[in-house]
Design a protein around this motif. Structure first.
Motif, mmCIF file in Angstrom:
data_model
loop_
_atom_site.group_PDB
_atom_site.id
_atom_site.type_symbol
_atom_site.label_atom_id
_atom_site.label_comp_id
_atom_site.label_asym_id
_atom_site.label_seq_id
_atom_site.Cartn_x
_atom_site.Cartn_y
_atom_site.Cartn_z
ATOM 1 N N TYR A 75 29.262 20.537 79.926
ATOM 2 C CA TYR A 75 29.319 19.441 80.875
ATOM 3 C C TYR A 75 28.897 18.154 80.167
ATOM 4 N N VAL A 76 29.800 17.160 80.206
ATOM 5 C CA VAL A 76 29.547 15.883 79.544
ATOM 6 C C VAL A 76 29.627 14.784 80.586
ATOM 7 N N LEU A 77 28.593 13.977 80.674
ATOM 8 C CA LEU A 77 28.526 12.933 81.687
ATOM 9 C C LEU A 77 29.315 11.699 81.258
ATOM 10 N N GLN A 78 30.228 11.264 82.123
ATOM 11 C CA GLN A 78 30.934 10.003 81.925
ATOM 12 C C GLN A 78 30.230 8.935 82.765
ATOM 13 N N GLU A 79 29.414 8.150 82.113
ATOM 14 C CA GLU A 79 28.588 7.177 82.831
ATOM 15 C C GLU A 79 29.394 5.959 83.268
ATOM 16 N N VAL A 80 30.418 5.608 82.494
ATOM 17 C CA VAL A 80 31.253 4.455 82.806
ATOM 18 C C VAL A 80 32.670 4.942 83.068
ATOM 19 N N GLN A 81 33.221 4.582 84.219
ATOM 20 C CA GLN A 81 34.590 4.965 84.555
ATOM 21 C C GLN A 81 35.550 4.010 83.848
ATOM 22 N N ASP A 82 35.853 4.336 82.584
ATOM 23 C CA ASP A 82 36.670 3.435 81.775
ATOM 24 C C ASP A 82 38.046 3.995 81.471
ATOM 25 N N GLY A 83 38.501 4.940 82.295
ATOM 26 C CA GLY A 83 39.864 5.406 82.154
ATOM 27 C C GLY A 83 39.985 6.802 81.582
ATOM 28 N N THR A 84 41.232 7.269 81.536
ATOM 29 C CA THR A 84 41.499 8.642 81.106
ATOM 30 C C THR A 84 41.190 8.849 79.622
ATOM 31 N N ALA A 85 41.434 7.846 78.811
ATOM 32 C CA ALA A 85 41.099 7.977 77.390
ATOM 33 C C ALA A 85 39.585 8.039 77.204
ATOM 34 N N GLY A 86 38.858 7.233 77.981
ATOM 35 C CA GLY A 86 37.406 7.259 77.907
ATOM 36 C C GLY A 86 36.834 8.613 78.277
ATOM 37 N N ALA A 87 37.454 9.255 79.266
ATOM 38 C CA ALA A 87 36.988 10.579 79.683
ATOM 39 C C ALA A 87 37.214 11.608 78.580
ATOM 40 N N VAL A 88 38.428 11.652 78.038
ATOM 41 C CA VAL A 88 38.753 12.652 77.021
ATOM 42 C C VAL A 88 37.984 12.390 75.727
ATOM 43 N N ALA A 89 37.703 11.133 75.420
ATOM 44 C CA ALA A 89 36.940 10.814 74.204
ATOM 45 C C ALA A 89 35.600 11.541 74.167
ATOM 46 N N LEU A 90 35.004 11.746 75.336
ATOM 47 C CA LEU A 90 33.691 12.380 75.405
ATOM 48 C C LEU A 90 33.728 13.846 75.015
ATOM 49 N N ALA A 91 34.907 14.443 75.019
ATOM 50 C CA ALA A 91 35.029 15.867 74.690
ATOM 51 C C ALA A 91 35.148 16.121 73.192
ATOM 52 N N GLU A 92 35.335 15.081 72.408
ATOM 53 C CA GLU A 92 35.638 15.274 70.978
ATOM 54 C C GLU A 92 34.633 16.161 70.241
ATOM 55 N N PRO A 93 33.322 16.051 70.462
ATOM 56 C CA PRO A 93 32.397 16.902 69.707
ATOM 57 C C PRO A 93 32.588 18.404 69.927
ATOM 58 N N TYR A 94 33.278 18.768 70.989
ATOM 59 C CA TYR A 94 33.430 20.180 71.328
ATOM 60 C C TYR A 94 34.801 20.750 70.947
ATOM 61 N N ILE A 95 35.719 19.903 70.499
ATOM 62 C CA ILE A 95 37.092 20.346 70.262
ATOM 63 C C ILE A 95 37.347 20.453 68.762
ATOM 64 N N ASP A 96 37.590 21.678 68.308
ATOM 65 C CA ASP A 96 37.876 21.927 66.901
ATOM 66 C C ASP A 96 39.137 22.768 66.722
ATOM 67 N N SER A 97 39.963 22.801 67.773
ATOM 68 C CA SER A 97 41.209 23.571 67.721
ATOM 69 C C SER A 97 42.194 22.928 68.678
ATOM 70 N N ASP A 98 43.332 23.582 68.882
ATOM 71 C CA ASP A 98 44.287 23.054 69.846
ATOM 72 C C ASP A 98 43.645 23.004 71.228
ATOM 73 N N VAL A 99 44.160 22.122 72.080
ATOM 74 C CA VAL A 99 43.466 21.838 73.336
ATOM 75 C C VAL A 99 44.458 21.617 74.467
ATOM 76 N N LEU A 100 44.093 22.110 75.634
ATOM 77 C CA LEU A 100 44.833 21.859 76.865
ATOM 78 C C LEU A 100 44.018 20.876 77.696
ATOM 79 N N ILE A 101 44.632 19.779 78.125
ATOM 80 C CA ILE A 101 43.965 18.761 78.930
ATOM 81 C C ILE A 101 44.583 18.780 80.324
#
Length: 333
Positions: A75-101
């Motif tokens: 669970y990653v908190l999005q403190e600022v509602q800055d759009g769909t790219a901002g939301a997905v950016a927060l997941a980067e530390p956890y993604i090390d393979s192919d990904v379904l969004i």
């Protein structure tokens, strides 16, 4: 393969229902929209999901922990509602393979088998469908080979009617997040937000081939009226019926309906397109195109195109209502 599901939005188009219930947990045919999505992911073999949370996060996290205990959830908190790219950016530390969004705005039916059969030279899949109201969507312009050439967010001109629906498979996760970072340092869009679609455009501009794929079904759950339409579709598609554990006495039932175990109906008329969840009761009521949450109590009411929250009480009311959980409505039917 891992998954990312943004859940931080406030669901303002569904107020007042979302004042107490997170948008992804609103139910259609007795089941939260998020549950339809997670069931598909589990069946696909995904065991690890990054949830981008924000509004009413405690309720979301508690529900996921209770109903999907075997899922490895971050669970990653999005403190600022800055759009769909901002939301997905927060997941980067956890993604090390192919990904379904997956954006949980609808009940979706697609062929996930396309992921396994995708050509090795392809960078991903964007599921899309033809729409008439193209101004509401990011639309895809394809090249002669059928791959994405451009994606344009909410165009004012009809450059394409092929709309993305918020479901993406990305094989090249490194290039995806490179595109997300590039998007986040660029000028924001019209609403001051950063769009994930710009990251996909970055990928294409840097040599990735992204394949638009057809959608078998897409039923919106983002507004009260579309939530009720989606409920009707599901009732007609195998999610309806009267449970043997329900009590129905001297009432007219017009299919499709879903009357769950523990629900009580006495007198009146129920249907079409009515869901009564477990423990709900409708005494001498006429209901159509209405969803009634668990343990809600309705008496002598005539409702249409209504959503009544859990543990609410509605007496002598008539018309169309949106009632939050634990509310009381008394009128003159």
């Amino acid at each position: 393969m891992k998954a990312v599901i943004p859940l931080a939005g406030k669901g303002t188009r569904l107020r007042p229902l979302t004042l107490s219930t997170p948008k992804p947990l609103l139910k259609v045919a007795g089941k939260p929209v998020l549950s339809f999505i997670l069931d598909d992911l589990v069946q696909l073999g995904i065991e690890e999901v990054v949830f981008i949370v924000g509004y009413l996060r405690e309720a979301v996290e508690a529900w996921i922990s209770q109903h999907y205990p075997d899922l490895l959830a971050h669970y990653v908190l999005q403190e600022v509602q800055d759009g769909t790219a901002g939301a997905v950016a927060l997941a980067e530390p956890y993604i090390d393979s192919d990904v379904l969004i997956v954006f949980p705005d609808a009940v979706i039916e697609v062929d996930y088998g396309l992921i396994r059969s995708l050509h090795p030279g392809c960078g991903g899949i964007i599921w899309a469908m033809e729409v008439e109201n193209y101004q509401r969507y990011g639309v895809i312009v394809t090249d002669d080979a059928g791959y994405m050439a451009r994606i344009i967010e909410k165009p004012s001109e009809p450059v394409s009617k092929l709309a993305n629906i918020g479901l993406y498979y990305i094989r090249d996760h490194a290039l995806l997040f490179e595109g997300v970072r590039h998007t986040m340092i660029s000028e924001p869009g019209k609403a001051g937000e950063f769009y994930l679609t710009d990251a996909f455009q970055y990928m294409v501009d840097h040599g990735s081939r992204i394949l638009p794929a057809p959608v078998e079904g897409w039923w919106d759950a983002g507004k009260p009226e579309t939530l009720l339409e989606t409920n009707e579709h599901l009732l007609l598609s195998g999610h309806g019926g009267v449970d043997p554990g329900a009590t129905v006495d001297d009432a007219e039932i017009q299919e499709p309906v879903r009357i769950e175990a523990g629900a009580v109906v006495r007198g009146g008329r129920i249907g079409p397109n009515v869901t009564l969840e477990s423990g709900a009761s409708a005494l001498n009521c006429e209901l159509e195109h209405t969803v009634v949450g668990p343990d809600a109590r309705l008496q002598r009411s005539r409702l249409h195109h209504s959503i009544v929250g859990a543990h609410s009480r509605v007496c002598d009311a008539a018309g169309s209502l949106l009632v939050t959980d634990h509310s009381v409505v008394e009128g003159r039917a």
